[in-house]
Design a protein around this motif. Sequence first.
Motif, PDB file in Angstrom:
ATOM      1  N   PHE A  76       0.861  -1.187   0.000  1.00 44.74           N
ATOM      2  CA  PHE A  76       0.000   0.000   0.000  1.00 44.74           C
ATOM      3  C   PHE A  76       0.889   1.225   0.000  1.00 44.74           C
ATOM      4  N   THR A  77       0.617   2.191  -0.883  1.00 46.54           N
ATOM      5  CA  THR A  77       1.390   3.431  -0.895  1.00 46.54           C
ATOM      6  C   THR A  77       0.462   4.624  -1.090  1.00 46.54           C
ATOM      7  N   TYR A  78       0.837   5.720  -0.471  1.00 44.38           N
ATOM      8  CA  TYR A  78       0.237   7.023  -0.725  1.00 44.38           C
ATOM      9  C   TYR A  78       1.238   8.058  -0.252  1.00 44.38           C
ATOM     10  N   GLN A  79       1.282   9.190  -0.955  1.00 46.53           N
ATOM     11  CA  GLN A  79       2.281  10.229  -0.711  1.00 46.53           C
ATOM     12  C   GLN A  79       3.653   9.559  -0.607  1.00 46.53           C
ATOM     13  N   PRO A  93      -4.928  16.793  -3.124  1.00 47.93           N
ATOM     14  CA  PRO A  93      -5.094  15.461  -3.694  1.00 47.93           C
ATOM     15  C   PRO A  93      -4.045  14.466  -3.215  1.00 47.93           C
ATOM     16  N   VAL A  94      -4.519  13.247  -2.996  1.00 45.97           N
ATOM     17  CA  VAL A  94      -3.660  12.148  -2.584  1.00 45.97           C
ATOM     18  C   VAL A  94      -4.047  10.929  -3.420  1.00 45.97           C
ATOM     19  N   THR A  95      -3.031  10.241  -3.929  1.00 48.20           N
ATOM     20  CA  THR A  95      -3.266   9.047  -4.733  1.00 48.20           C
ATOM     21  C   THR A  95      -2.891   7.821  -3.925  1.00 48.20           C
ATOM     22  N   ALA A  96      -3.848   6.925  -3.758  1.00 52.91           N
ATOM     23  CA  ALA A  96      -3.648   5.669  -3.037  1.00 52.91           C
ATOM     24  C   ALA A  96      -3.412   4.563  -4.055  1.00 52.91           C
ATOM     25  N   GLN A 119      -5.488   1.873  -8.168  1.00 59.57           N
ATOM     26  CA  GLN A 119      -5.059   3.249  -7.919  1.00 59.57           C
ATOM     27  C   GLN A 119      -6.287   4.140  -7.933  1.00 59.57           C
ATOM     28  N   GLN A 120      -6.346   5.050  -6.962  1.00 63.01           N
ATOM     29  CA  GLN A 120      -7.460   5.990  -6.882  1.00 63.01           C
ATOM     30  C   GLN A 120      -6.945   7.302  -6.302  1.00 63.01           C
ATOM     31  N   THR A 121      -7.348   8.424  -6.887  1.00 62.14           N
ATOM     32  CA  THR A 121      -6.979   9.735  -6.355  1.00 62.14           C
ATOM     33  C   THR A 121      -8.183  10.325  -5.634  1.00 62.14           C
ATOM     34  N   TYR A 122      -7.926  10.835  -4.428  1.00 59.46           N
ATOM     35  CA  TYR A 122      -8.954  11.440  -3.582  1.00 59.46           C
ATOM     36  C   TYR A 122      -8.631  12.905  -3.378  1.00 59.46           C
ATOM     37  N   CYS A 147      -8.387  12.624   4.249  1.00 57.79           N
ATOM     38  CA  CYS A 147      -9.616  12.284   4.959  1.00 57.79           C
ATOM     39  C   CYS A 147     -10.565  11.519   4.039  1.00 57.79           C
ATOM     40  N   GLU A 148     -10.729  11.996   2.815  1.00 58.45           N
ATOM     41  CA  GLU A 148     -11.596  11.310   1.857  1.00 58.45           C
ATOM     42  C   GLU A 148     -11.065   9.913   1.538  1.00 58.45           C
ATOM     43  N   MET A 149      -9.734   9.780   1.444  1.00 59.32           N
ATOM     44  CA  MET A 149      -9.124   8.473   1.187  1.00 59.32           C
ATOM     45  C   MET A 149      -9.439   7.515   2.337  1.00 59.32           C
TER      46      MET A 149
END
Length: 115
Positions: free
Chosen positions: A28-31, A79-82, A96-99, A103-105
């Motif tokens: 799992f990755t984000y930022q 924006p943050v991409t998970a 992959q999804q961008t929120y 908080c939304e993620m």
Amino acid sequence: MIGLAAALAVLTGQPGPAHAGSGASLTFTYQDKQAKLTCDPTGGGHPKAIQACATLRGADGNPSKLKGGDSLCILLYQPVTARIKGTWQGRTVRWQQTYGNSCEMNRATGVLFDF
């Protein structure tokens, strides 16, 4: 109550129906953050591995099937991409999804990106 096949699997130490696939090995990755997760057996270093595996089992390993929560998030656009990559019971997972913000993620993915 567990079924007969699952009970026999526990007694004999053999994988039962719940472990019929080859488990899971996901990243799992984000930022700039990353966590690894394994399921069946649970581990990999994710701080909420048990809950994360349960969340994914409820979605049959498909993050697109997750039912998001109903918590409130502020309207701040950062924006943050998970991303999730790896395998779930022998199937390749690349999601992959961008929120709009973290908080939304977290509202959408539960504990999966809670690290």
